[in-house]
Design an enzyme around this catalytic site. Sequence first.
Site, PDB file in Angstrom:
ATOM      1  N   ASP A 220       0.855  -1.184   0.000  1.00 50.54           N
ATOM      2  CA  ASP A 220       0.000   0.000   0.000  1.00 50.54           C
ATOM      3  C   ASP A 220       0.895   1.240   0.000  1.00 50.54           C
ATOM      4  OD1 ASP A 220       0.933   0.214   2.589  1.00 50.54           O
ATOM      5  OD2 ASP A 220      -0.941  -0.397   3.521  1.00 50.54           O
TER       6      ASP A 220
ATOM      7  N   ASP B  28      -2.404   8.350  -1.897  1.00 51.83           N
ATOM      8  CA  ASP B  28      -3.686   9.055  -1.837  1.00 51.83           C
ATOM      9  C   ASP B  28      -3.984   9.480  -0.409  1.00 51.83           C
ATOM     10  OD1 ASP B  28      -4.194   6.541  -0.718  1.00 51.83           O
ATOM     11  OD2 ASP B  28      -6.248   6.480  -1.456  1.00 51.83           O
TER      12      ASP B  28
ATOM     13  N   GLN C 285     -11.465   7.500  -5.186  1.00 45.36           N
ATOM     14  CA  GLN C 285     -11.993   8.056  -3.938  1.00 45.36           C
ATOM     15  C   GLN C 285     -13.311   8.774  -4.232  1.00 45.36           C
ATOM     16  OE1 GLN C 285     -11.060   7.495  -0.940  1.00 45.36           O
ATOM     17  NE2 GLN C 285      -8.924   6.823  -1.031  1.00 45.36           N
TER      18      GLN C 285
ATOM     19  N   GLY D 103     -11.340   4.286   0.359  1.00 48.59           N
ATOM     20  CA  GLY D 103     -12.263   5.118   1.131  1.00 48.59           C
ATOM     21  C   GLY D 103     -13.526   4.415   1.577  1.00 48.59           C
TER      22      GLY D 103
ATOM     23  N   ASP E 255      -8.069  -7.237   0.780  1.00 50.93           N
ATOM     24  CA  ASP E 255      -7.123  -7.526   1.858  1.00 50.93           C
ATOM     25  C   ASP E 255      -7.770  -7.112   3.164  1.00 50.93           C
ATOM     26  OD1 ASP E 255      -5.656  -4.912   3.229  1.00 50.93           O
ATOM     27  OD2 ASP E 255      -6.582  -4.467   1.293  1.00 50.93           O
TER      28      ASP E 255
ATOM     29  N   CYS F 269     -13.306 -28.800   7.986  1.00 48.64           N
ATOM     30  CA  CYS F 269     -12.106 -28.030   7.633  1.00 48.64           C
ATOM     31  C   CYS F 269     -10.866 -28.924   7.646  1.00 48.64           C
ATOM     32  CB  CYS F 269     -11.937 -26.865   8.606  1.00 48.64           C
ATOM     33  SG  CYS F 269     -10.498 -25.836   8.256  1.00 48.64           S
TER      34      CYS F 269
ATOM     35  N   CYS G 298      -7.666 -27.720   7.734  1.00 43.17           N
ATOM     36  CA  CYS G 298      -6.473 -27.023   8.232  1.00 43.17           C
ATOM     37  C   CYS G 298      -5.882 -27.785   9.426  1.00 43.17           C
ATOM     38  CB  CYS G 298      -6.811 -25.583   8.620  1.00 43.17           C
ATOM     39  SG  CYS G 298      -7.514 -25.391  10.274  1.00 43.17           S
TER      40      CYS G 298
ATOM     41  N   CYS H 255      -7.899 -27.634  12.789  1.00 44.99           N
ATOM     42  CA  CYS H 255      -9.108 -28.456  12.890  1.00 44.99           C
ATOM     43  C   CYS H 255      -8.798 -29.949  12.837  1.00 44.99           C
ATOM     44  CB  CYS H 255     -10.078 -28.084  11.777  1.00 44.99           C
ATOM     45  SG  CYS H 255     -10.768 -26.423  11.976  1.00 44.99           S
TER      46      CYS H 255
ATOM     47  N   HIS I  51      -6.141 -21.294  10.908  1.00 44.98           N
ATOM     48  CA  HIS I  51      -7.505 -21.702  10.540  1.00 44.98           C
ATOM     49  C   HIS I  51      -8.224 -20.585   9.779  1.00 44.98           C
ATOM     50  CE1 HIS I  51     -11.641 -22.995  10.594  1.00 44.98           C
ATOM     51  NE2 HIS I  51     -11.930 -21.790  11.062  1.00 44.98           N
TER      52      HIS I  51
END
Length: 375
Positions: A92, A146, A189, A216, A266, A304, A306, A309, A335
Site C-alpha cells: 500500500d 492518496d 476516492q 475510502g 485484503d 475443515c 487445516c 481443525c 484456521h
Amino acid sequence: MALTSFDLNARDGRARTGVIRTPRGEIRTPAFMPVGTAATVKGMMPESVRETGADILLGNTYHLMLRPGAERVARLGGLHRFMNWERPILTDSGGFQVMSLSDLRKLTEEGVTFRSHVDGSKHMLSPETSMEIQRLLGSDIVMAFDECPALPADRARLEESMRLSMRWAARSREAFGDRPGHMLFGIQQGGLERDLREESAQALVNIGFDGYAIGGLAVGEGQEAMFGCLDFAPGMLPEDKPRYLMGVGKPADIVGAVARGIDMMDCVLPSRSGRTGQAWTRRGQVNLRNARHADDPRPLDEGCTCPCCQNYSRAYLHHVVRAKEMIAGMLLTWHNLHYYQELMAGMRAAIAEARFAAFEEAFHAGEALGDIERL
C-alpha cells in the site's frame, strides 16, 4: 508475452474470475491478500501462509519505512528475500496509515509531514517518496499515494480530498516511471457520492493504470452503505483491469464485494481475530474464550482440513486462548486464513461454473445457522 497481464476467464452476473500474471507467479482472482504489515503475517510462517492457498501478500509502506527502513530492506535484497516470500507482494502507499496512526501530521499539496508512532521522528510522505520507498521494497504491485478521509465526512471535505488524491495519482504515475514486471494501481476516492466516484474514476482512467482500487470504504460507513457504493463504483472502472477493494473485510463483506465485481481484497481480520480467540467458520464466528468450549472434544469445524481443525479440539483451543499461550493465535490465525482462502477458491469455482448465486445463498444459509449445538 507481456511481463504482467490480467485475463478474465469467466463472469457470472457481475462476479468475475481470472488471473493476474506477474514474473513472480500467478494471482487467481477473486483473491484475498493476507496482510503482512511489517514483513510478516503475524503468527504465521510464510510457508504456512502459502499452504493456506494465498497467492499474494500485502506489505505496509508506512510501517516498513519506519522500521526497519526501505533502504535497509533494499540492501538486504528486497522485501521478498527479506521475509522469505518469493511470490507476488502488493504494497500500500502509506497514505491511510499516515492519516490513522501518526501524530502531528500536516497535510499540504506536496504531501504529508508526520511524526512516527514508533519513536516520534519526523518524516515526509509524498507521491514521489511513496513511489521511491515501494521501489526500494521491490513490491510487484505498487499503490498510488492518496488521502483517505474517514467516513462520515461532509461533501466539501470529500470533494477536496478526492481531487487532491487525483493530483497525487498523476504525480505517482509520473514518479513510478517505466518498470517492466511491476504494476501500478490507482485508487478511486469520493466517499459514498456517486458523482465524485465518477469524476475520480475518469481522472484515473485518463492517467492510465495497470489496475484500479476502490478506496475510502470500510472506514466506518457500515456494510449497507458500502454495498450501496459497490453497486455502482466498480462499473466505473475499466472492465479489463483488476479491481481491488481495500481493507475488506468479514467473509460476508467479501462475498458481497465479489458479487459486485471486485477481484482483490485484503484485511487484517483473519489474523487479528485469531490473536483474540475468534474463529471464522462456515457457520459464522466462534469465540473460543467462551466456557461452552471447555470440555468440547470436537474440532472447531468438522469440514475443515487445516492443521488446527485436524489436530486440536475446541477444549484445547479454549484452554490455550484463556491461558494466553502463543500457540492459540498461531492455530486460530492458520484456521482463519485457511477458511478465507477456501472461501475464495469456492467463489472462483462457482463463477467459472455459473452457479455463483447458489453459492452466495448457501454461504448466507450456513452463517445463519450459527455455531454447532453445545454438548
